[in-house]
Design an enzyme around this catalytic site. Structure first.
Site, mmCIF file in Angstrom:
data_model
loop_
_atom_site.group_PDB
_atom_site.id
_atom_site.type_symbol
_atom_site.label_atom_id
_atom_site.label_comp_id
_atom_site.label_asym_id
_atom_site.label_seq_id
_atom_site.Cartn_x
_atom_site.Cartn_y
_atom_site.Cartn_z
ATOM 1 N N HIS A 13 0.854 -1.193 0.000
ATOM 2 C CA HIS A 13 0.000 0.000 0.000
ATOM 3 C C HIS A 13 0.883 1.233 0.000
ATOM 4 C CE1 HIS A 13 -3.171 2.839 1.129
ATOM 5 N NE2 HIS A 13 -3.993 1.911 0.708
ATOM 6 N N ASP A 38 -8.002 -5.238 -0.138
ATOM 7 C CA ASP A 38 -8.451 -6.117 -1.226
ATOM 8 C C ASP A 38 -8.092 -7.573 -1.019
ATOM 9 O OD1 ASP A 38 -7.580 -3.317 -3.099
ATOM 10 O OD2 ASP A 38 -9.627 -4.106 -2.966
HETATM 11 C C1 SDX Z 1 -6.160 0.097 -3.068
HETATM 12 O O1 SDX Z 1 -4.357 4.554 -2.065
HETATM 13 C C2 SDX Z 1 -5.302 3.950 -1.495
HETATM 14 O O2 SDX Z 1 -5.735 4.274 -0.402
HETATM 15 C C3 SDX Z 1 -5.885 2.764 -2.270
HETATM 16 C C4 SDX Z 1 -6.916 1.923 -1.530
HETATM 17 C C5 SDX Z 1 -8.186 2.695 -1.262
HETATM 18 O O3 SDX Z 1 -8.925 2.313 -0.338
HETATM 19 O O4 SDX Z 1 -8.499 3.621 -2.074
HETATM 20 O O5 SDX Z 1 -6.379 1.466 -0.299
HETATM 21 C C6 SDX Z 1 -7.319 0.715 -2.370
HETATM 22 O O6 SDX Z 1 -5.899 0.425 -4.198
HETATM 23 C C7 SDX Z 1 -5.308 -0.899 -2.317
HETATM 24 C C8 SDX Z 1 -4.113 -1.419 -3.178
HETATM 25 C C9 SDX Z 1 -4.629 -2.525 -4.095
HETATM 26 N N1 SDX Z 1 -3.570 -2.922 -5.065
HETATM 27 C C10 SDX Z 1 -2.938 -4.108 -4.939
HETATM 28 O O7 SDX Z 1 -3.105 -4.896 -4.016
HETATM 29 C C11 SDX Z 1 -1.966 -4.395 -6.087
HETATM 30 C C12 SDX Z 1 -0.663 -4.983 -5.523
HETATM 31 N N2 SDX Z 1 0.018 -3.905 -4.788
HETATM 32 C C13 SDX Z 1 1.087 -3.207 -5.459
HETATM 33 O O8 SDX Z 1 0.893 -3.049 -6.844
HETATM 34 C C14 SDX Z 1 1.528 -1.945 -4.710
HETATM 35 O O9 SDX Z 1 1.791 -2.339 -3.423
HETATM 36 C C15 SDX Z 1 0.631 -0.727 -4.684
HETATM 37 C C16 SDX Z 1 0.203 -0.318 -6.056
HETATM 38 C C17 SDX Z 1 -0.560 -0.959 -3.830
HETATM 39 C C18 SDX Z 1 1.434 0.394 -4.043
HETATM 40 O O10 SDX Z 1 2.347 0.793 -4.964
HETATM 41 P P1 SDX Z 1 3.570 1.696 -4.517
HETATM 42 O O11 SDX Z 1 3.373 2.475 -3.276
HETATM 43 O O12 SDX Z 1 3.990 2.412 -5.740
HETATM 44 O O13 SDX Z 1 4.563 0.597 -4.117
HETATM 45 P P2 SDX Z 1 5.909 0.444 -4.805
HETATM 46 O O14 SDX Z 1 5.617 -0.049 -6.176
HETATM 47 O O15 SDX Z 1 6.682 1.708 -4.627
HETATM 48 O O16 SDX Z 1 6.538 -0.723 -3.918
HETATM 49 C C19 SDX Z 1 7.810 -0.593 -3.373
HETATM 50 C C20 SDX Z 1 8.508 -1.895 -3.725
HETATM 51 C C21 SDX Z 1 8.674 -2.060 -5.217
HETATM 52 O O17 SDX Z 1 9.887 -2.755 -5.411
HETATM 53 P P3 SDX Z 1 11.062 -1.964 -6.265
HETATM 54 O O18 SDX Z 1 10.469 -1.789 -7.672
HETATM 55 O O19 SDX Z 1 11.306 -0.644 -5.569
HETATM 56 O O20 SDX Z 1 12.221 -2.919 -6.224
HETATM 57 O O21 SDX Z 1 7.712 -3.012 -3.265
HETATM 58 C C22 SDX Z 1 7.383 -3.835 -4.387
HETATM 59 C C23 SDX Z 1 7.552 -2.994 -5.628
HETATM 60 O O22 SDX Z 1 7.915 -3.823 -6.727
HETATM 61 N N3 SDX Z 1 5.992 -4.224 -4.234
HETATM 62 C C24 SDX Z 1 5.548 -5.455 -4.435
HETATM 63 C C25 SDX Z 1 4.179 -5.394 -4.165
HETATM 64 N N4 SDX Z 1 3.842 -4.143 -3.821
HETATM 65 C C26 SDX Z 1 4.976 -3.423 -3.879
HETATM 66 N N5 SDX Z 1 6.178 -6.584 -4.796
HETATM 67 C C27 SDX Z 1 5.397 -7.698 -4.901
HETATM 68 N N6 SDX Z 1 4.065 -7.719 -4.646
HETATM 69 C C28 SDX Z 1 3.428 -6.582 -4.290
HETATM 70 N N7 SDX Z 1 2.113 -6.588 -4.048
#
Ligand code: SDX
Length: 392
Positions: free
Chosen positions: A269, A326
């Site tokens: 998140h 989720d």
């Molecule tokens: C919602 O914003 C809100 O409040 C949203 C929400 C709401 O109520 O409105 O809470 C609802 O959208 C919840 C999120 C639902 N999405 C998912 O579950 C999809 C999976 N999650 C990821 O795609 C990610 O964690 C996000 C999109 C939720 C957050 O993205 P960020 O903050 O940009 O995270 P990031 O990509 O900067 O992560 C940092 C690192 C990265 O590694 P590097 O590229 O820096 O090496 O963590 C990794 C990411 O690759 N990472 C994950 C991961 N989430 C982050 N690696 C594997 N699996 C994951 N789920």
């Protein structure tokens, strides 16, 4: 960093607006609507009452809640001509695309002004009343089933369930635990400060377009698998793991592999760097609801094992990746009987009062101006036109 503006890919953390609606503490896992912890609202409130709280800034009196209920009932029908639109979408259309289009279309059917406080409040209540009718109508028509109309004797959540699942030959059998699970599901989704889709509503609304168009933009933004579409993606991921023999440990390894685009959906998140407080409630609700329905869902077992392994893994620990709202929400929706392709529609119905509250707050702010982010230009310096016969 040019000193003027800092490079911020995808406006990931663009600025910050002033708001008094929802408070989040991402480090402590705190979420409050108008100061009230979401845990208390999930335990004691209804979605209708929580919607009133978010939009009006306080809990309603008994008379206010009664009047709000009457308004929601009185405006829960949609213009009969809208059925033609629903009937002409290709059967395989995604319900989020239909919902976004049809909410925008409400402007054509209900062109009343939205300038005075009274007109705005009327439009707001009308939208809250109609959105569940539109979602259920879309589902029934997509199945070739008879459309079921809202009933004056049913409350908000019961009406939705009845419109979705009642048929002329098989009346819908209400189960109290299912109705309560839907109330809590929608309460937990009702607002979440300046997330992607709420920002879309505020940005589109800043151009002073009508409410329906601003909300339609929010629905489109929510559709993405990284945002509201994640609830559908989580169940698809868990189902695939189940089909592959339940090898959840491989999913965790794939999520860590930077050469693999696979992400553990429902984990991570932008704000929460600890367990999403909504996920805690949702996880317990899975256990309670499945027990009440005497229903075993293998996906819940896989989700729990996946969570246990991931939360002990250094990659997830180092990145502060925890279950978000989720991760378990799709399992609640499966138990209720919602089709997977409607999971994000359910999120949208829940988030509607939050979008409306945030839109109203920005419209009411005398300082609020049209949204106009800047950029750091990295294109070519000045060049000149070259006639085509000199371009080689
Ligand atoms: C919602 O914003 C809100 O409040 C949203 C929400 C709401 O109520 O409105 O809470 C609802 O959208 C919840 C999120 C639902 N999405 C998912 O579950 C999809 C999976 N999650 C990821 O795609 C990610 O964690 C996000 C999109 C939720 C957050 O993205 P960020 O903050 O940009 O995270 P990031 O990509 O900067 O992560 C940092 C690192 C990265 O590694 P590097 O590229 O820096 O090496 O963590 C990794 C990411 O690759 N990472 C994950 C991961 N989430 C982050 N690696 C594997 N699996 C994951 N789920």
């Amino acid at each position: 960093d040019t000193g003027l503006i800092t490079y911020d890919p995808g406006f990931a953390n663009t600025g910050a607006c002033l708001s008094s609606i929802t408070f989040m503490d991402g480090e402590k896992g705190i979420l409050r609507y108008r100061g009230i912890p979401v845990e208390e609202l999930a335990e004691h409130s209804t979605f209708k009452e929580t919607s009133y709280l978010l939009i009006n800034g306080r809990l309603p009196s008994q008379e206010e809640l009664r009047n709000f209920s009457i308004m929601l009932n009185d405006h829960s029908l949609v213009h009969e001509d809208m059925k033609t639109f629903f009937q002409n979408f290709p059967r395989a259309s995604h319900p989020m695309g239909i919902l976004s289009a049809m909410v925008n279309a409400l402007r054509s059917f209900y062109p009343e002004l939205q300038t005075t406080e009274e007109e705005i409040n009327f439009t707001v209540t009308r939208l809250l009343a109609k959105v569940r009718t539109m979602a259920a109508m879309s589902y029934k028509i997509s199945r070739g089933h008879t459309v079921v109309y809202p009933r004056p004797d049913l409350a908000y959540c019961e009406n939705f369930l009845n419109m979705m699942f009642h048929t002329p030959v098989k009346p819908y059998a209400f189960v109290p635990e299912v109705v309560r699970a839907l109330e809590v599901f929608w309460i937990l989704h009702a607002d979440h400060e300046q997330n992607c889709s709420t920002t879309a509503v505020r940005v589109v609304g800043s151009g002073r377009v009508n409410l329906y168009a601003a909300i339609s933009a929010g629905i489109s933004a929510l559709w993405g698998p990284l945002h509201g579409g994640a609830n559908q993606a989580v169940v698809e991921m868990l189902s695939q793991i189940h089909r592959d023999g339940g090898d959840y440990k491989r999913a965790v390894e794939r999520a860590k592999d930077k050469n693999d685009p696979f992400r553990l959906m429902g984990f991570g998140h932008r704000v929460y760097k600890t367990y999403d407080p909504r996920a805690k409630i949702m996880k317990k609700m899975c256990d309670d609801l499945l027990a009440a329905l005497d229903f075993q869902d293998p996906l819940l077992d896989i989700a729990k094992e996946l969570e246990e392994v991931a939360l002990k893994d250094p990659y997830f620990i180092d990145y502060n990746l925890y279950p978000n709202v989720d991760f378990y929400s799709g399992i609640v929706l499966r138990a209720i009987g919602i089709p997977t392709n409607m999971f994000t529609v359910m999120f949208a119905i829940g988030r509607l009062p939050g979008w409306i509250a945030q839109w109203k707050e920005s419209m009411d702010d005398p300082q609020w101006r049209i949204s106009r982010p800047r950029q750091i230009y990295k294109g070519p310096t000045e060049t000149h036109y070259v006639p085509i016969d000199q371009r080689g």
